[in-house]
Structures are given as C-alpha cells and as structure tokens.
Design a protein around this motif. Structure first.
Motif, short mmCIF file in Angstrom:
data_model
loop_
_atom_site.label_atom_id
_atom_site.label_comp_id
_atom_site.label_asym_id
_atom_site.label_seq_id
_atom_site.Cartn_x
_atom_site.Cartn_y
_atom_site.Cartn_z
N GLN A 11 0.84 -1.21 0.00
CA GLN A 11 0.00 0.00 0.00
C GLN A 11 0.87 1.25 0.00
OE1 GLN A 11 -3.06 0.10 3.03
NE2 GLN A 11 -3.35 -2.11 2.91
N ILE A 12 0.28 2.34 -0.45
CA ILE A 12 0.93 3.65 -0.39
C ILE A 12 0.44 4.32 0.89
CG2 ILE A 12 1.22 5.89 -1.50
CD1 ILE A 12 0.71 4.47 -4.18
N VAL A 13 1.41 4.73 1.71
CA VAL A 13 1.09 5.30 3.02
C VAL A 13 1.90 6.56 3.26
CG1 VAL A 13 0.48 3.05 4.01
CG2 VAL A 13 2.81 3.90 4.23
N ASN A 14 1.44 7.35 4.20
CA ASN A 14 2.20 8.49 4.70
C ASN A 14 2.86 8.04 6.00
OD1 ASN A 14 1.33 10.40 2.72
ND2 ASN A 14 -0.63 10.45 3.76
N ILE A 15 4.17 8.26 6.12
CA ILE A 15 4.90 7.87 7.32
C ILE A 15 5.53 9.10 7.94
CG2 ILE A 15 6.82 6.51 8.25
CD1 ILE A 15 6.43 4.54 5.95
N SER A 16 5.21 9.32 9.21
CA SER A 16 5.88 10.34 10.02
C SER A 16 6.76 9.60 11.01
CB SER A 16 4.87 11.18 10.80
OG SER A 16 3.97 11.81 9.95
N THR A 19 5.61 9.89 1.65
CA THR A 19 4.60 9.05 1.02
C THR A 19 5.36 7.92 0.36
OG1 THR A 19 3.20 10.97 0.68
CG2 THR A 19 2.68 9.00 -0.59
N GLU A 20 5.12 6.70 0.84
CA GLU A 20 5.92 5.53 0.48
C GLU A 20 5.03 4.36 0.10
OE1 GLU A 20 9.49 5.10 1.10
OE2 GLU A 20 9.69 7.19 1.70
N THR A 21 5.54 3.51 -0.76
CA THR A 21 4.95 2.19 -0.97
C THR A 21 5.69 1.24 -0.04
OG1 THR A 21 4.49 2.67 -3.29
CG2 THR A 21 4.50 0.34 -2.63
N ILE A 22 4.97 0.55 0.83
CA ILE A 22 5.60 -0.38 1.76
C ILE A 22 6.04 -1.63 0.99
CG2 ILE A 22 5.29 -1.82 3.82
CD1 ILE A 22 5.21 1.18 4.41
N LEU A 23 7.34 -1.89 0.99
CA LEU A 23 7.89 -3.04 0.27
C LEU A 23 8.09 -4.25 1.18
CD1 LEU A 23 10.65 -1.25 -1.85
CD2 LEU A 23 8.33 -1.87 -2.55
N GLU A 24 8.74 -4.01 2.32
CA GLU A 24 9.07 -5.09 3.24
C GLU A 24 8.95 -4.60 4.67
OE1 GLU A 24 12.54 -7.68 2.44
OE2 GLU A 24 12.99 -6.22 0.87
N VAL A 25 8.68 -5.54 5.57
CA VAL A 25 8.64 -5.26 6.99
C VAL A 25 9.43 -6.35 7.68
CG1 VAL A 25 7.17 -4.94 9.02
CG2 VAL A 25 6.36 -4.19 6.77
N PRO A 64 -2.95 5.69 5.53
CA PRO A 64 -3.08 5.43 4.09
C PRO A 64 -3.06 6.75 3.32
CG PRO A 64 -4.76 4.24 5.32
CD PRO A 64 -4.10 5.19 6.28
N ALA A 65 -2.35 6.77 2.21
CA ALA A 65 -2.33 7.96 1.35
C ALA A 65 -3.45 7.82 0.34
CB ALA A 65 -0.99 8.06 0.63
N ASN A 66 -4.10 8.93 0.05
CA ASN A 66 -5.12 8.87 -0.99
C ASN A 66 -4.58 9.50 -2.26
OD1 ASN A 66 -5.60 11.73 -0.90
ND2 ASN A 66 -6.87 11.43 0.91
N GLN A 67 -5.26 9.29 -3.36
CA GLN A 67 -4.78 9.77 -4.66
C GLN A 67 -4.65 11.28 -4.69
OE1 GLN A 67 -3.79 7.46 -6.92
NE2 GLN A 67 -2.86 9.18 -7.96
N GLN A 68 -5.52 11.99 -3.98
CA GLN A 68 -5.44 13.45 -3.94
C GLN A 68 -4.11 13.89 -3.32
OE1 GLN A 68 -8.58 15.30 -1.77
NE2 GLN A 68 -7.95 17.35 -2.28
N GLN A 69 -3.68 13.21 -2.25
CA GLN A 69 -2.39 13.55 -1.63
C GLN A 69 -1.24 13.26 -2.58
OE1 GLN A 69 -3.03 10.93 1.70
NE2 GLN A 69 -2.93 12.66 3.12
N ILE A 70 -1.31 12.15 -3.30
CA ILE A 70 -0.24 11.76 -4.20
C ILE A 70 -0.12 12.75 -5.35
CG2 ILE A 70 0.48 9.96 -5.84
CD1 ILE A 70 -0.92 7.96 -3.88
#
Length: 175
Positions: free
Chosen positions: A105-110, A119-125, A154-160
C-alpha cells in the motif's frame, strides 16, 4: 545480523545495525536522526552499535531513517518475531504488525526526524525495520526504524497528486 534477541536493543538498534552493515561502502546515503539530516554519507564501518561514516561517528540508536538512491533493494532484513514482554512488545511489535498488514500500500509515514512525512509504498517489513519506496523515485529505497515511526496513514490519490508535495530533491533539509 547483530545481536538479535540478546538485549533490549534487539527491536531497534540491532535491525538498523544489520541494515547499515549491508550499506558499507555505498556512497550518497541520506541518514536522518531526530535532530539532523546528513546527505551524501558513506558508511565506512559498523561496530559496537556505532556507524563510522564519512561525516563522523553516529550512534545507531539515534538513526531513524536511511535513504539509498538508485540501487534497487540491497537490504536483507530479519523477519519479525513476536515478543511477549518488554519494550519491544509495547512499541515495536504493534507497529510491525500494523505496517505488515499494509505491505504493497501507499502510506504516509511520520517519524522522529524534523517533522518529515514521506509518502511511500511499503515493500518489506522486518524486525524493527520498514522498507519503502518513495513514490516519485522508483530507484530510491527508504529504511525506517519501526521504533521511530510516530504516525502512519493510508495515502489517498489526492495527496499523491498534490503539486505542493515535496519532490525527493527538496524533501531533505541538508545541513
């Protein structure tokens, strides 16, 4: 891979030390701490929870983020393990479980660094580590210390699509 499962440091310092050991000799890293941003860093050695770098020695417990440009994904991470007690059980484990459910998923991370939001796509944890791809830089891999994440959403398309969103070249305030 460091001294996992042997100390209180196993949920934040050991995973980041393991990542940094894999990045020795790679030029152009960006490293963030809670109060500083360092650009164009090369890690020369990692030993005893200290990163010996081209800009000085950094305690690994203070490194919250590392960005690697245009190298694909050079990071091998340890898979998460469940802790039943201690600091990892109340801080790292819940965030790891949450972020693990957001893979792809594409998320915002602080996180604990100068108010940045990526704004990142989570690849691995992995154990204490989140690996993401900054959405406007296909070749850039960002590594976050799970213990330093302060918010994820979660990031939405408007943010992206927001034209005021900072590009990679502008996202770091370089000292």
């Amino acid at each position: 891979m460091g001294f996992f499962d042997e100390s209180i440091c196993d949920c934040c310092v050991c995973p980041m030390q393991s990542v940094l050991e894999q990045l020795v000799g790679i030029p152009g890293l960006v490293i963030l701490t809670p109060i500083s941003t360092f650009d164009s860093v090369t890690i020369n050695q990692v030993k005893d929870s200290i990163a010996y770098t081209s800009i000085g020695q950094l305690p690994i417990c203070k490194i919250t983020f590392v960005s690697i440009s245009n190298v694909g994904n050079p990071v091998d991470i340890k898979q998460p393990i469940k802790k039943s007690k201690g600091e990892c059980a109340c801080c790292e484990d819940p965030m790891t479980n949450l972020v693990n459910s957001m893979k792809g998923q594409i998320v915002n991370i602080s996180f604990l660094s100068e108010g940045f939001v990526f704004t990142e796509t989570i690849l691995e944890v992995g154990e204490g580590i989140v690996v993401g791809r900054f959405i406007t830089s296909a070749g850039d891999i960002d590594v976050f210390s799970t213990c330093a994440i302060t918010r994820i959403s979660p990031a939405n398309q408007q943010q992206i699509n927001d034209p005021s969103r900072v590009s990679r070249s502008q996202r770091f305030k370089i000292i």
